[in-house]
Design a protein around this motif. Structure first.
Motif, PDB file in Angstrom:
ATOM      1  N   LEU A  14      24.003 -52.418 -96.290  1.00  0.00           N
ATOM      2  CA  LEU A  14      24.031 -52.686 -94.857  1.00  0.00           C
ATOM      3  C   LEU A  14      24.407 -51.391 -94.156  1.00  0.00           C
ATOM      4  O   LEU A  14      25.512 -50.866 -94.357  1.00  0.00           O
ATOM      5  CB  LEU A  14      25.025 -53.798 -94.509  1.00  0.00           C
ATOM      6  CG  LEU A  14      25.052 -54.202 -93.038  1.00  0.00           C
ATOM      7  CD1 LEU A  14      23.697 -54.756 -92.583  1.00  0.00           C
ATOM      8  CD2 LEU A  14      26.151 -55.230 -92.789  1.00  0.00           C
ATOM      9  N   HIS A  16      24.967 -49.089 -90.695  1.00  0.00           N
ATOM     10  CA  HIS A  16      25.374 -49.118 -89.292  1.00  0.00           C
ATOM     11  C   HIS A  16      24.712 -47.906 -88.639  1.00  0.00           C
ATOM     12  O   HIS A  16      24.963 -46.770 -89.048  1.00  0.00           O
ATOM     13  CB  HIS A  16      26.900 -49.029 -89.205  1.00  0.00           C
ATOM     14  CG  HIS A  16      27.426 -49.091 -87.816  1.00  0.00           C
ATOM     15  ND1 HIS A  16      27.558 -50.273 -87.137  1.00  0.00           N
ATOM     16  CD2 HIS A  16      27.850 -48.113 -86.985  1.00  0.00           C
ATOM     17  CE1 HIS A  16      28.052 -50.027 -85.934  1.00  0.00           C
ATOM     18  NE2 HIS A  16      28.236 -48.726 -85.823  1.00  0.00           N
ATOM     19  N   ILE A  47      16.501 -43.553 -94.100  1.00  0.00           N
ATOM     20  CA  ILE A  47      16.580 -44.014 -92.717  1.00  0.00           C
ATOM     21  C   ILE A  47      16.485 -42.853 -91.722  1.00  0.00           C
ATOM     22  O   ILE A  47      16.038 -43.025 -90.586  1.00  0.00           O
ATOM     23  CB  ILE A  47      17.866 -44.858 -92.496  1.00  0.00           C
ATOM     24  CG1 ILE A  47      17.706 -45.786 -91.299  1.00  0.00           C
ATOM     25  CG2 ILE A  47      19.076 -43.997 -92.328  1.00  0.00           C
ATOM     26  CD1 ILE A  47      16.821 -46.944 -91.551  1.00  0.00           C
ATOM     27  N   TRP A  50      12.975 -42.484 -90.308  1.00  0.00           N
ATOM     28  CA  TRP A  50      12.378 -43.604 -89.594  1.00  0.00           C
ATOM     29  C   TRP A  50      12.468 -43.406 -88.092  1.00  0.00           C
ATOM     30  O   TRP A  50      13.394 -42.791 -87.581  1.00  0.00           O
ATOM     31  CB  TRP A  50      13.071 -44.907 -89.956  1.00  0.00           C
ATOM     32  CG  TRP A  50      12.807 -45.397 -91.346  1.00  0.00           C
ATOM     33  CD1 TRP A  50      12.146 -44.740 -92.341  1.00  0.00           C
ATOM     34  CD2 TRP A  50      13.207 -46.647 -91.894  1.00  0.00           C
ATOM     35  NE1 TRP A  50      12.118 -45.501 -93.479  1.00  0.00           N
ATOM     36  CE2 TRP A  50      12.763 -46.685 -93.233  1.00  0.00           C
ATOM     37  CE3 TRP A  50      13.902 -47.729 -91.392  1.00  0.00           C
ATOM     38  CZ2 TRP A  50      12.985 -47.765 -94.060  1.00  0.00           C
ATOM     39  CZ3 TRP A  50      14.134 -48.816 -92.217  1.00  0.00           C
ATOM     40  CH2 TRP A  50      13.671 -48.831 -93.536  1.00  0.00           C
ATOM     41  N   PHE A  52      12.345 -45.750 -84.585  1.00  0.00           N
ATOM     42  CA  PHE A  52      12.481 -47.127 -84.121  1.00  0.00           C
ATOM     43  C   PHE A  52      11.920 -47.294 -82.717  1.00  0.00           C
ATOM     44  O   PHE A  52      11.858 -46.342 -81.941  1.00  0.00           O
ATOM     45  CB  PHE A  52      13.957 -47.535 -84.112  1.00  0.00           C
ATOM     46  CG  PHE A  52      14.543 -47.672 -85.492  1.00  0.00           C
ATOM     47  CD1 PHE A  52      14.572 -48.897 -86.120  1.00  0.00           C
ATOM     48  CD2 PHE A  52      15.052 -46.569 -86.156  1.00  0.00           C
ATOM     49  CE1 PHE A  52      15.102 -49.032 -87.398  1.00  0.00           C
ATOM     50  CE2 PHE A  52      15.581 -46.685 -87.430  1.00  0.00           C
ATOM     51  CZ  PHE A  52      15.606 -47.922 -88.046  1.00  0.00           C
ATOM     52  N   VAL A  66      23.017 -50.720 -84.140  1.00  0.00           N
ATOM     53  CA  VAL A  66      22.520 -51.871 -84.897  1.00  0.00           C
ATOM     54  C   VAL A  66      23.014 -51.815 -86.341  1.00  0.00           C
ATOM     55  O   VAL A  66      23.337 -50.750 -86.851  1.00  0.00           O
ATOM     56  CB  VAL A  66      20.972 -51.941 -84.899  1.00  0.00           C
ATOM     57  CG1 VAL A  66      20.433 -52.102 -83.502  1.00  0.00           C
ATOM     58  CG2 VAL A  66      20.367 -50.727 -85.552  1.00  0.00           C
ATOM     59  N   ASN A  67      23.051 -52.970 -86.966  1.00  0.00           N
ATOM     60  CA  ASN A  67      23.303 -53.069 -88.404  1.00  0.00           C
ATOM     61  C   ASN A  67      21.995 -53.470 -89.057  1.00  0.00           C
ATOM     62  O   ASN A  67      21.366 -54.445 -88.641  1.00  0.00           O
ATOM     63  CB  ASN A  67      24.388 -54.104 -88.691  1.00  0.00           C
ATOM     64  CG  ASN A  67      25.733 -53.652 -88.202  1.00  0.00           C
ATOM     65  OD1 ASN A  67      26.103 -52.491 -88.350  1.00  0.00           O
ATOM     66  ND2 ASN A  67      26.482 -54.546 -87.605  1.00  0.00           N
ATOM     67  N   LEU A  68      21.574 -52.699 -90.057  1.00  0.00           N
ATOM     68  CA  LEU A  68      20.282 -52.912 -90.690  1.00  0.00           C
ATOM     69  C   LEU A  68      20.441 -53.033 -92.199  1.00  0.00           C
ATOM     70  O   LEU A  68      20.914 -52.093 -92.856  1.00  0.00           O
ATOM     71  CB  LEU A  68      19.351 -51.732 -90.363  1.00  0.00           C
ATOM     72  CG  LEU A  68      17.962 -51.783 -90.966  1.00  0.00           C
ATOM     73  CD1 LEU A  68      17.127 -52.882 -90.304  1.00  0.00           C
ATOM     74  CD2 LEU A  68      17.267 -50.445 -90.793  1.00  0.00           C
ATOM     75  N   ILE A  70      19.115 -52.905 -95.954  1.00  0.00           N
ATOM     76  CA  ILE A  70      18.042 -52.311 -96.756  1.00  0.00           C
ATOM     77  C   ILE A  70      18.160 -52.940 -98.146  1.00  0.00           C
ATOM     78  O   ILE A  70      19.180 -52.805 -98.815  1.00  0.00           O
ATOM     79  CB  ILE A  70      18.186 -50.778 -96.870  1.00  0.00           C
ATOM     80  CG1 ILE A  70      18.237 -50.126 -95.491  1.00  0.00           C
ATOM     81  CG2 ILE A  70      17.063 -50.195 -97.730  1.00  0.00           C
ATOM     82  CD1 ILE A  70      16.957 -50.199 -94.706  1.00  0.00           C
TER      83      ILE A  70
END
Length: 76
Positions: A14, A16, A47, A50, A52, A66-68, A70
């Motif tokens: 996860l 941040h 990341i 990337w 967005f 955001v929390n993403l 993977i």
């Protein structure tokens, strides 16, 4: 990563993220580890490349936090 695959390591990292109003990652940190430093580090490295879709306030792009998750899954 190849070594992680060979060892059968799976998990969810996860992240941040702070994303600017252009959609670029300006800061990233592991919020919850997968349990494998190699997977966590790979997620952080990946990341950074990337881009967005920026968050919006009405019609105006804004920065966002955001929390993403993977997911590293060997079955797919």
């Amino acid at each position: 990563p190849r070594r992680a695959r060979e060892k059968g390591w799976e998990g969810v990292v996860l992240l941040h993220l702070n994303i600017d109003k252009q959609g670029n990652v300006v800061e990233a940190a592991v919020k919850e580890s997968s349990g494998h430093a190699m997977l966590d580090n790979q997620a952080l490295q990946t990341i950074q490349h990337w881009k967005f879709q920026p968050a919006k306030n009405g019609n105006f792009p804004v920065s966002a936090v955001v929390n993403l998750p993977i997911k590293f899954d060997l079955r797919h």
